[in-house]
Structure formats: structure tokens, C-alpha cells
Design a protein around this motif. Sequence first.
Motif, PDB file in Angstrom:
ATOM      1  N   THR A   1      22.434 -25.902 -28.629  1.00  0.00           N
ATOM      2  CA  THR A   1      21.821 -27.082 -28.026  1.00  0.00           C
ATOM      3  C   THR A   1      20.340 -27.189 -28.341  1.00  0.00           C
ATOM      4  O   THR A   1      19.835 -28.261 -28.714  1.00  0.00           O
ATOM      5  CB  THR A   1      22.011 -27.060 -26.497  1.00  0.00           C
ATOM      6  OG1 THR A   1      23.404 -26.993 -26.193  1.00  0.00           O
ATOM      7  CG2 THR A   1      21.409 -28.310 -25.859  1.00  0.00           C
ATOM      8  N   SER A   2      19.627 -26.084 -28.229  1.00  0.00           N
ATOM      9  CA  SER A   2      18.176 -26.102 -28.455  1.00  0.00           C
ATOM     10  C   SER A   2      17.831 -26.490 -29.884  1.00  0.00           C
ATOM     11  O   SER A   2      16.848 -27.207 -30.122  1.00  0.00           O
ATOM     12  CB  SER A   2      17.570 -24.732 -28.127  1.00  0.00           C
ATOM     13  OG  SER A   2      18.159 -23.709 -28.919  1.00  0.00           O
TER      14      SER A   2
ATOM     15  N   GLU B   1      18.467 -30.272 -30.260  1.00  0.00           N
ATOM     16  CA  GLU B   1      17.419 -31.006 -29.542  1.00  0.00           C
ATOM     17  C   GLU B   1      16.115 -30.995 -30.315  1.00  0.00           C
ATOM     18  O   GLU B   1      15.418 -32.023 -30.406  1.00  0.00           O
ATOM     19  CB  GLU B   1      17.226 -30.395 -28.154  1.00  0.00           C
ATOM     20  CG  GLU B   1      18.381 -30.659 -27.200  1.00  0.00           C
ATOM     21  CD  GLU B   1      18.201 -29.968 -25.856  1.00  0.00           C
ATOM     22  OE1 GLU B   1      17.318 -29.088 -25.759  1.00  0.00           O
ATOM     23  OE2 GLU B   1      18.950 -30.301 -24.913  1.00  0.00           O
TER      24      GLU B   1
END
Length: 229
Positions: A89-90, A93
Motif C-alpha cells: 500500500t505504501s 500511495e
Amino acid sequence: MKDLAGLVAQQKDIAAGIRVLTEEFPGAVAFSTSFGQEDQVLADIIWRNQLPVRVFTLDTGRLFQETYDLMDLTLARYKQHFEVYFPETSAVEALVKEKGANSFYESVDNRKECCYIRKVVPLNRALHGTKVWITGLRAEQSENRQDMPALEWDESRQLWKYNPLIQWTYEDMIAYLKENNVPYNKLHDKGFISIGCAPCTRAIEPGEHPRAGRWWWETSKKECGLHSS
């Protein structure tokens, strides 16, 4: 070490070849499916023959709805579960924050960066501890797959890579799907031969190369890095 390539090649069919590998590496054989036609052939062979193979897929977050529909249809048909790996996810993002949601259209480097984050990193995580990686690659799909053997050593990942369909033709694959009533992605009926992420895949015209619909705005080799050594 046994002559694995020779041993596998001696088997009468793909199921027997996979069984040899599962006996040699119990609990360490995995099959990665993108739910394309080739992968549906192999999933059918694995599950029909109850082979002890871990099946997984990569969800990039940008797949077609039709691909998700096929995932559900496949689960309903075979009653066999498969693992789903997502990108970090990071990392996603950070990429979108820095370059936007569609940076892959801007340059080959940007596209490969997106593929690396959404595909390659999750694949490496999925293959951790695996000794044999089964793929649905076919030689007809692209130029750099022409000389791939059925069984090869992947030095970068330190595992065996088994490509049982490498010499299959498109006609061979379609015949198997029809004969065994294997579910497939309905986009294939609309000219989508090679299906990846929705923003990066289009239908091809009659006579176009099967990979022409992938990253169609590029002129370089059409690969995402999953099968690059």
C-alpha cells in the motif's frame, strides 16, 4: 541433483510432469495465474488431477471487472481456493502521490516502475520459499519467449521455472478450453488476447501480434518484468 528437465520431459503429459516436480519438492511447487487462457488450462490440469500445487494470483488494483468475474466463476467451478497477493500500500500511495495515477503512459521507465511495484514485488513475496514456479508462458506470445525451455533455472530467484505450455500453439490452447469446458475471460471474445491491467490493455485488430494490445503506446519489448532474468 537429478536431471529434472530430462525426467519431466519423459512424462506422457503435463499432469505427470508436474507430479514429478511435486514429488521432488513436496510443498514447494507454486503456480501463478493471471486468469488468462493459458493459465486457465493449467489451473484445470492442476485441480482436475488434484496435484499438490499452491495456486496464487497477483491483484494489481487495476484489473478488469471481467477478470474479477472470472476469479469468482473459477472458484465456483473448481471449489479450490487460490491466494491473492496485492502490492504494498505504501509503495502505491507514494507512486500516485509523486507521479499521478497514470504515470505509466508518460515513459517506458514510468511504466516499468508501476509494473515493478504492482507486479514484481508481490510476485517475489509470493514465491518466497518456493522451489518450482509453474507458469503459463507460450513461445508464440513474444520474441523473448521463443527460446525458453520447458524447465529452466531462474538464477535471480533461485528456483526452477516450469513452462509446460511453452510449445503449445494458440489453437492447442483453444482446443483444450473447449474440450474440457474450461471457464475463460469473456474479454477474449472481444479481441483481448493478452489481458493485463485495464489501463494498459486494448483489443487487437485481426492480424495484429497477440501482444500488440499490451502497452500499445510503446515500441519496446512488451514485458512487465515478471519473466525477466
